[in-house]
Structures are given as C-alpha cells and as structure tokens.
Design an enzyme around this catalytic site. Structure first.
Site, PDB file in Angstrom:
ATOM      1  N   TYR A 171       0.833  -1.210   0.000  1.00 54.11           N
ATOM      2  CA  TYR A 171       0.000   0.000   0.000  1.00 54.11           C
ATOM      3  C   TYR A 171       0.868   1.260   0.000  1.00 54.11           C
ATOM      4  O   TYR A 171       0.594   2.220  -0.751  1.00 54.11           O
ATOM      5  CB  TYR A 171      -0.905  -0.039   1.227  1.00 54.11           C
ATOM      6  CG  TYR A 171      -1.801   1.146   1.421  1.00 54.11           C
ATOM      7  CD1 TYR A 171      -2.920   1.343   0.621  1.00 54.11           C
ATOM      8  CD2 TYR A 171      -1.564   2.057   2.446  1.00 54.11           C
ATOM      9  CE1 TYR A 171      -3.766   2.426   0.828  1.00 54.11           C
ATOM     10  CE2 TYR A 171      -2.402   3.141   2.660  1.00 54.11           C
ATOM     11  CZ  TYR A 171      -3.502   3.321   1.847  1.00 54.11           C
ATOM     12  OH  TYR A 171      -4.341   4.394   2.049  1.00 54.11           O
ATOM     13  N   LYS A 175       0.904   4.134  -2.897  1.00 51.85           N
ATOM     14  CA  LYS A 175       0.538   5.514  -2.603  1.00 51.85           C
ATOM     15  C   LYS A 175       1.694   6.483  -2.866  1.00 51.85           C
ATOM     16  O   LYS A 175       1.465   7.642  -3.234  1.00 51.85           O
ATOM     17  CB  LYS A 175       0.060   5.628  -1.156  1.00 51.85           C
ATOM     18  CG  LYS A 175      -1.284   4.961  -0.908  1.00 51.85           C
ATOM     19  CD  LYS A 175      -2.366   5.528  -1.815  1.00 51.85           C
ATOM     20  CE  LYS A 175      -3.751   5.082  -1.412  1.00 51.85           C
ATOM     21  NZ  LYS A 175      -4.801   5.612  -2.338  1.00 51.85           N
TER      22      LYS A 175
END
Length: 301
Positions: A171, A175
């Site tokens: 993640y 991002k």
C-alpha cells in the site's frame, strides 16, 4: 443545487463507501453532476454482495442532485475507457476526475505474497493511471479542437505513501507511486488546461477503522475529526474552477487541518570534486546526516 461546481461533471472512483461516497455527496451539494464508480468489492478486493454505487446515486438523487452509477473495473483499459465514456454519453462533458478506489491486503514484508503485492499495486496505482490516461486523452482532444478545458484531477495518496507504514509495504509503495504520477501528470497536462493534485487523507473508512481502531473511533459527542466528510471540502475545491493555478501539489487533510506537503528537496551537501573512497564517502555522509533534518516517523514503527 448550485455552488462552486455548478454545471461541472465529476467522476469519482471508489465512491460507494467511505471517502469516495463523502466526496460524491459533497460535489453534488456544490452543483456537480456525478458519475459514481464502485466495483462493489470487499475490503480485500474480493467481490462483494451488493452494489454500493447504486445506493449512493439514489441518495444523491433523493437530495435533488444528478448522478449515474458505473460498476466497471477502472484498473482495466475497458473499464477506465467506459468510465469516461459514461460521463460523455450521459452529460456530454467531463470536467473533474477524482481517483479514490482502493483496498488493503496488509502483511509484514516477509509474509507478503506476490499476489497481494500485485493486487494492491493494481487497484491503487494502475487504477489511478488508467482513468487519468483516458480522461487526459479526451481533454487533449478538446484542447486541440480549440475548446480549452478547465479540467481537474484529484488523486488519493496517503500518509503511508509519504512516510511509510509498517505492515503496509504494498500500500505504501502504491501511494508513493501516486505522488510521482501526480507530479508527472501535472507537468504533462498543463498545456491542455488540466490541473492535477493529490490529497493524503486521514479519515475513518473500511481501510483505517481496523488498522487504526483507537484513533478512528467516533466520539460520543463533539467534532468527529475522523469523519470522511472532513476531507471532502478540499477535494471539491481542488476539483472546481476556483482552484485555478494550483497544480502538482500534495495536501494532507485530517479533521479541520489542511497541510501543504513539501516533498524531496536538496538538503546538506558535500562535493569533493573527485571520486570519494568508501571510507571518505561514509565519513562525509555521517557529517551531512548530522546537519540534516530528521525524517518523519514511519507509521507503526
């Protein structure tokens, strides 16, 4: 309805729940017409039992707004193309794209499967790139035809992408990649009347209420700092014509606080004028680190 987005057509991905739903409602309250995208999957990306996009559309219409649902997979070329086509076929235009879709598959790096890495990078990073690409192609064609757009893209990064987050390597990488994509898109699309920015939100969603349970709990009374709707006003402003001249920037939004993030920039430096030996390079690096600002703490460390 009328407001700072009166007459604009806005696409929001991942808009069936959480932040995306709050953004869709906020845009509608400011006069926008919405394409509400959501694939209806669970927290881990597995197919879900319901269609949340349709419910959000019903809510917006019940409040007097205009919206249409889109259930395609925006991490595929076909799904991203149909997302843009839905806006154009339904409303005749597209003004703002809010990339928000995503899910989690958290693991420590040594336990992180390749499939979980690929799935999270796919929905977050590829799921930003493909809608951006197809929307940008439309706006470029408009600009070349002499109809210069007043177009906006708002991407969704995260504090995990800016500082890192233990147990969220996939993640965090996705991002962080979204920030890089935002900077490149802002530079490339400026000539076509497109502004591109990113927001790193902190709010209570399906992705955060378990990972950060204590800080995400709603208070019994008073200001709910973690309510998703707190992030939406900035996202709406960035997606409106009122944000003219703002592009290539990253903001954090949490509760009542908005922060302009200042990314990588040169710090202390040393130049020997010739090649360093390893020992010399290490000695120089330690001296520079002593002069440098301390990095932000990694979440969960």
């Amino acid at each position: 309805m009328s407001g700072i987005c009166d007459g604009r057509v806005v696409v929001v991905t991942g808009a069936g729940r959480g932040l995306g739903r709050a953004h869709a409602h906020a845009y509608a309250a400011e006069g926008a017409r919405l394409v509400v995208n959501d694939l209806g999957v669970g927290l881990d990306g597995a197919p879900g039992p319901d269609g949340p996009a349709g419910r959000v559309v019903e809510e917006i219409r019940a409040a007097g707004g205009e919206a249409i649902a889109h259930g395609g997979d925006i991490a595929t070329t076909e799904g991203a193309a149909s997302l843009v086509a839905t806006a154009l076929e339904t409303y005749g235009r597209l003004d703002t794209l809010v990339n928000n879709a995503g899910f989690l598959r958290d693991r420590m790096l040594v336990n992180l499967d390749e499939d979980d890495w690929d799935a999270v990078l796919r929905v977050h990073l590829k799921g930003h790139f493909l809608p951006l690409k197809h929307a940008a192609a439309h706006w470029r064609a408009e600009a070349k035809a002499g109809r210069m757009p007043v177009a906006r893209i708002v991407n969704t990064s995260s504090g995990a992408g800016l500082l890192g987050s233990v147990g969220q390597g996939n993640y965090s990488a996705a991002k962080a990649g979204i920030v890089g994509l935002t900077l490149v898109a802002a530079a490339e699309l400026r000539r076509y009347g497109v502004q591109v920015n990113a927001v790193a939100p902190a709010a209570r969603t399906r992705m955060t209420e378990r990972t950060f349970a204590e800080t995400m709990t709603a208070p019994a009374a008073g200001f709910d700092a973690m309510a998703p709707g707190n992030v939406s006003p900035l996202v709406v402003w960035l997606g409106s014509a009122a944000s003219a001249g703002v592009s290539g920037r990253v903001f954090e939004a949490e509760g009542g606080r908005i922060t302009v993030m200042e990314g990588w920039r040169p710090g202390p430096s040393a130049d020997k004028g010739a090649r360093w030996s390893p020992g010399e390079a290490g000695e120089a690096a330690l001296k520079l680190l002593a002069e440098a600002a301390q990095p932000g703490a990694v979440y969960g460390a």
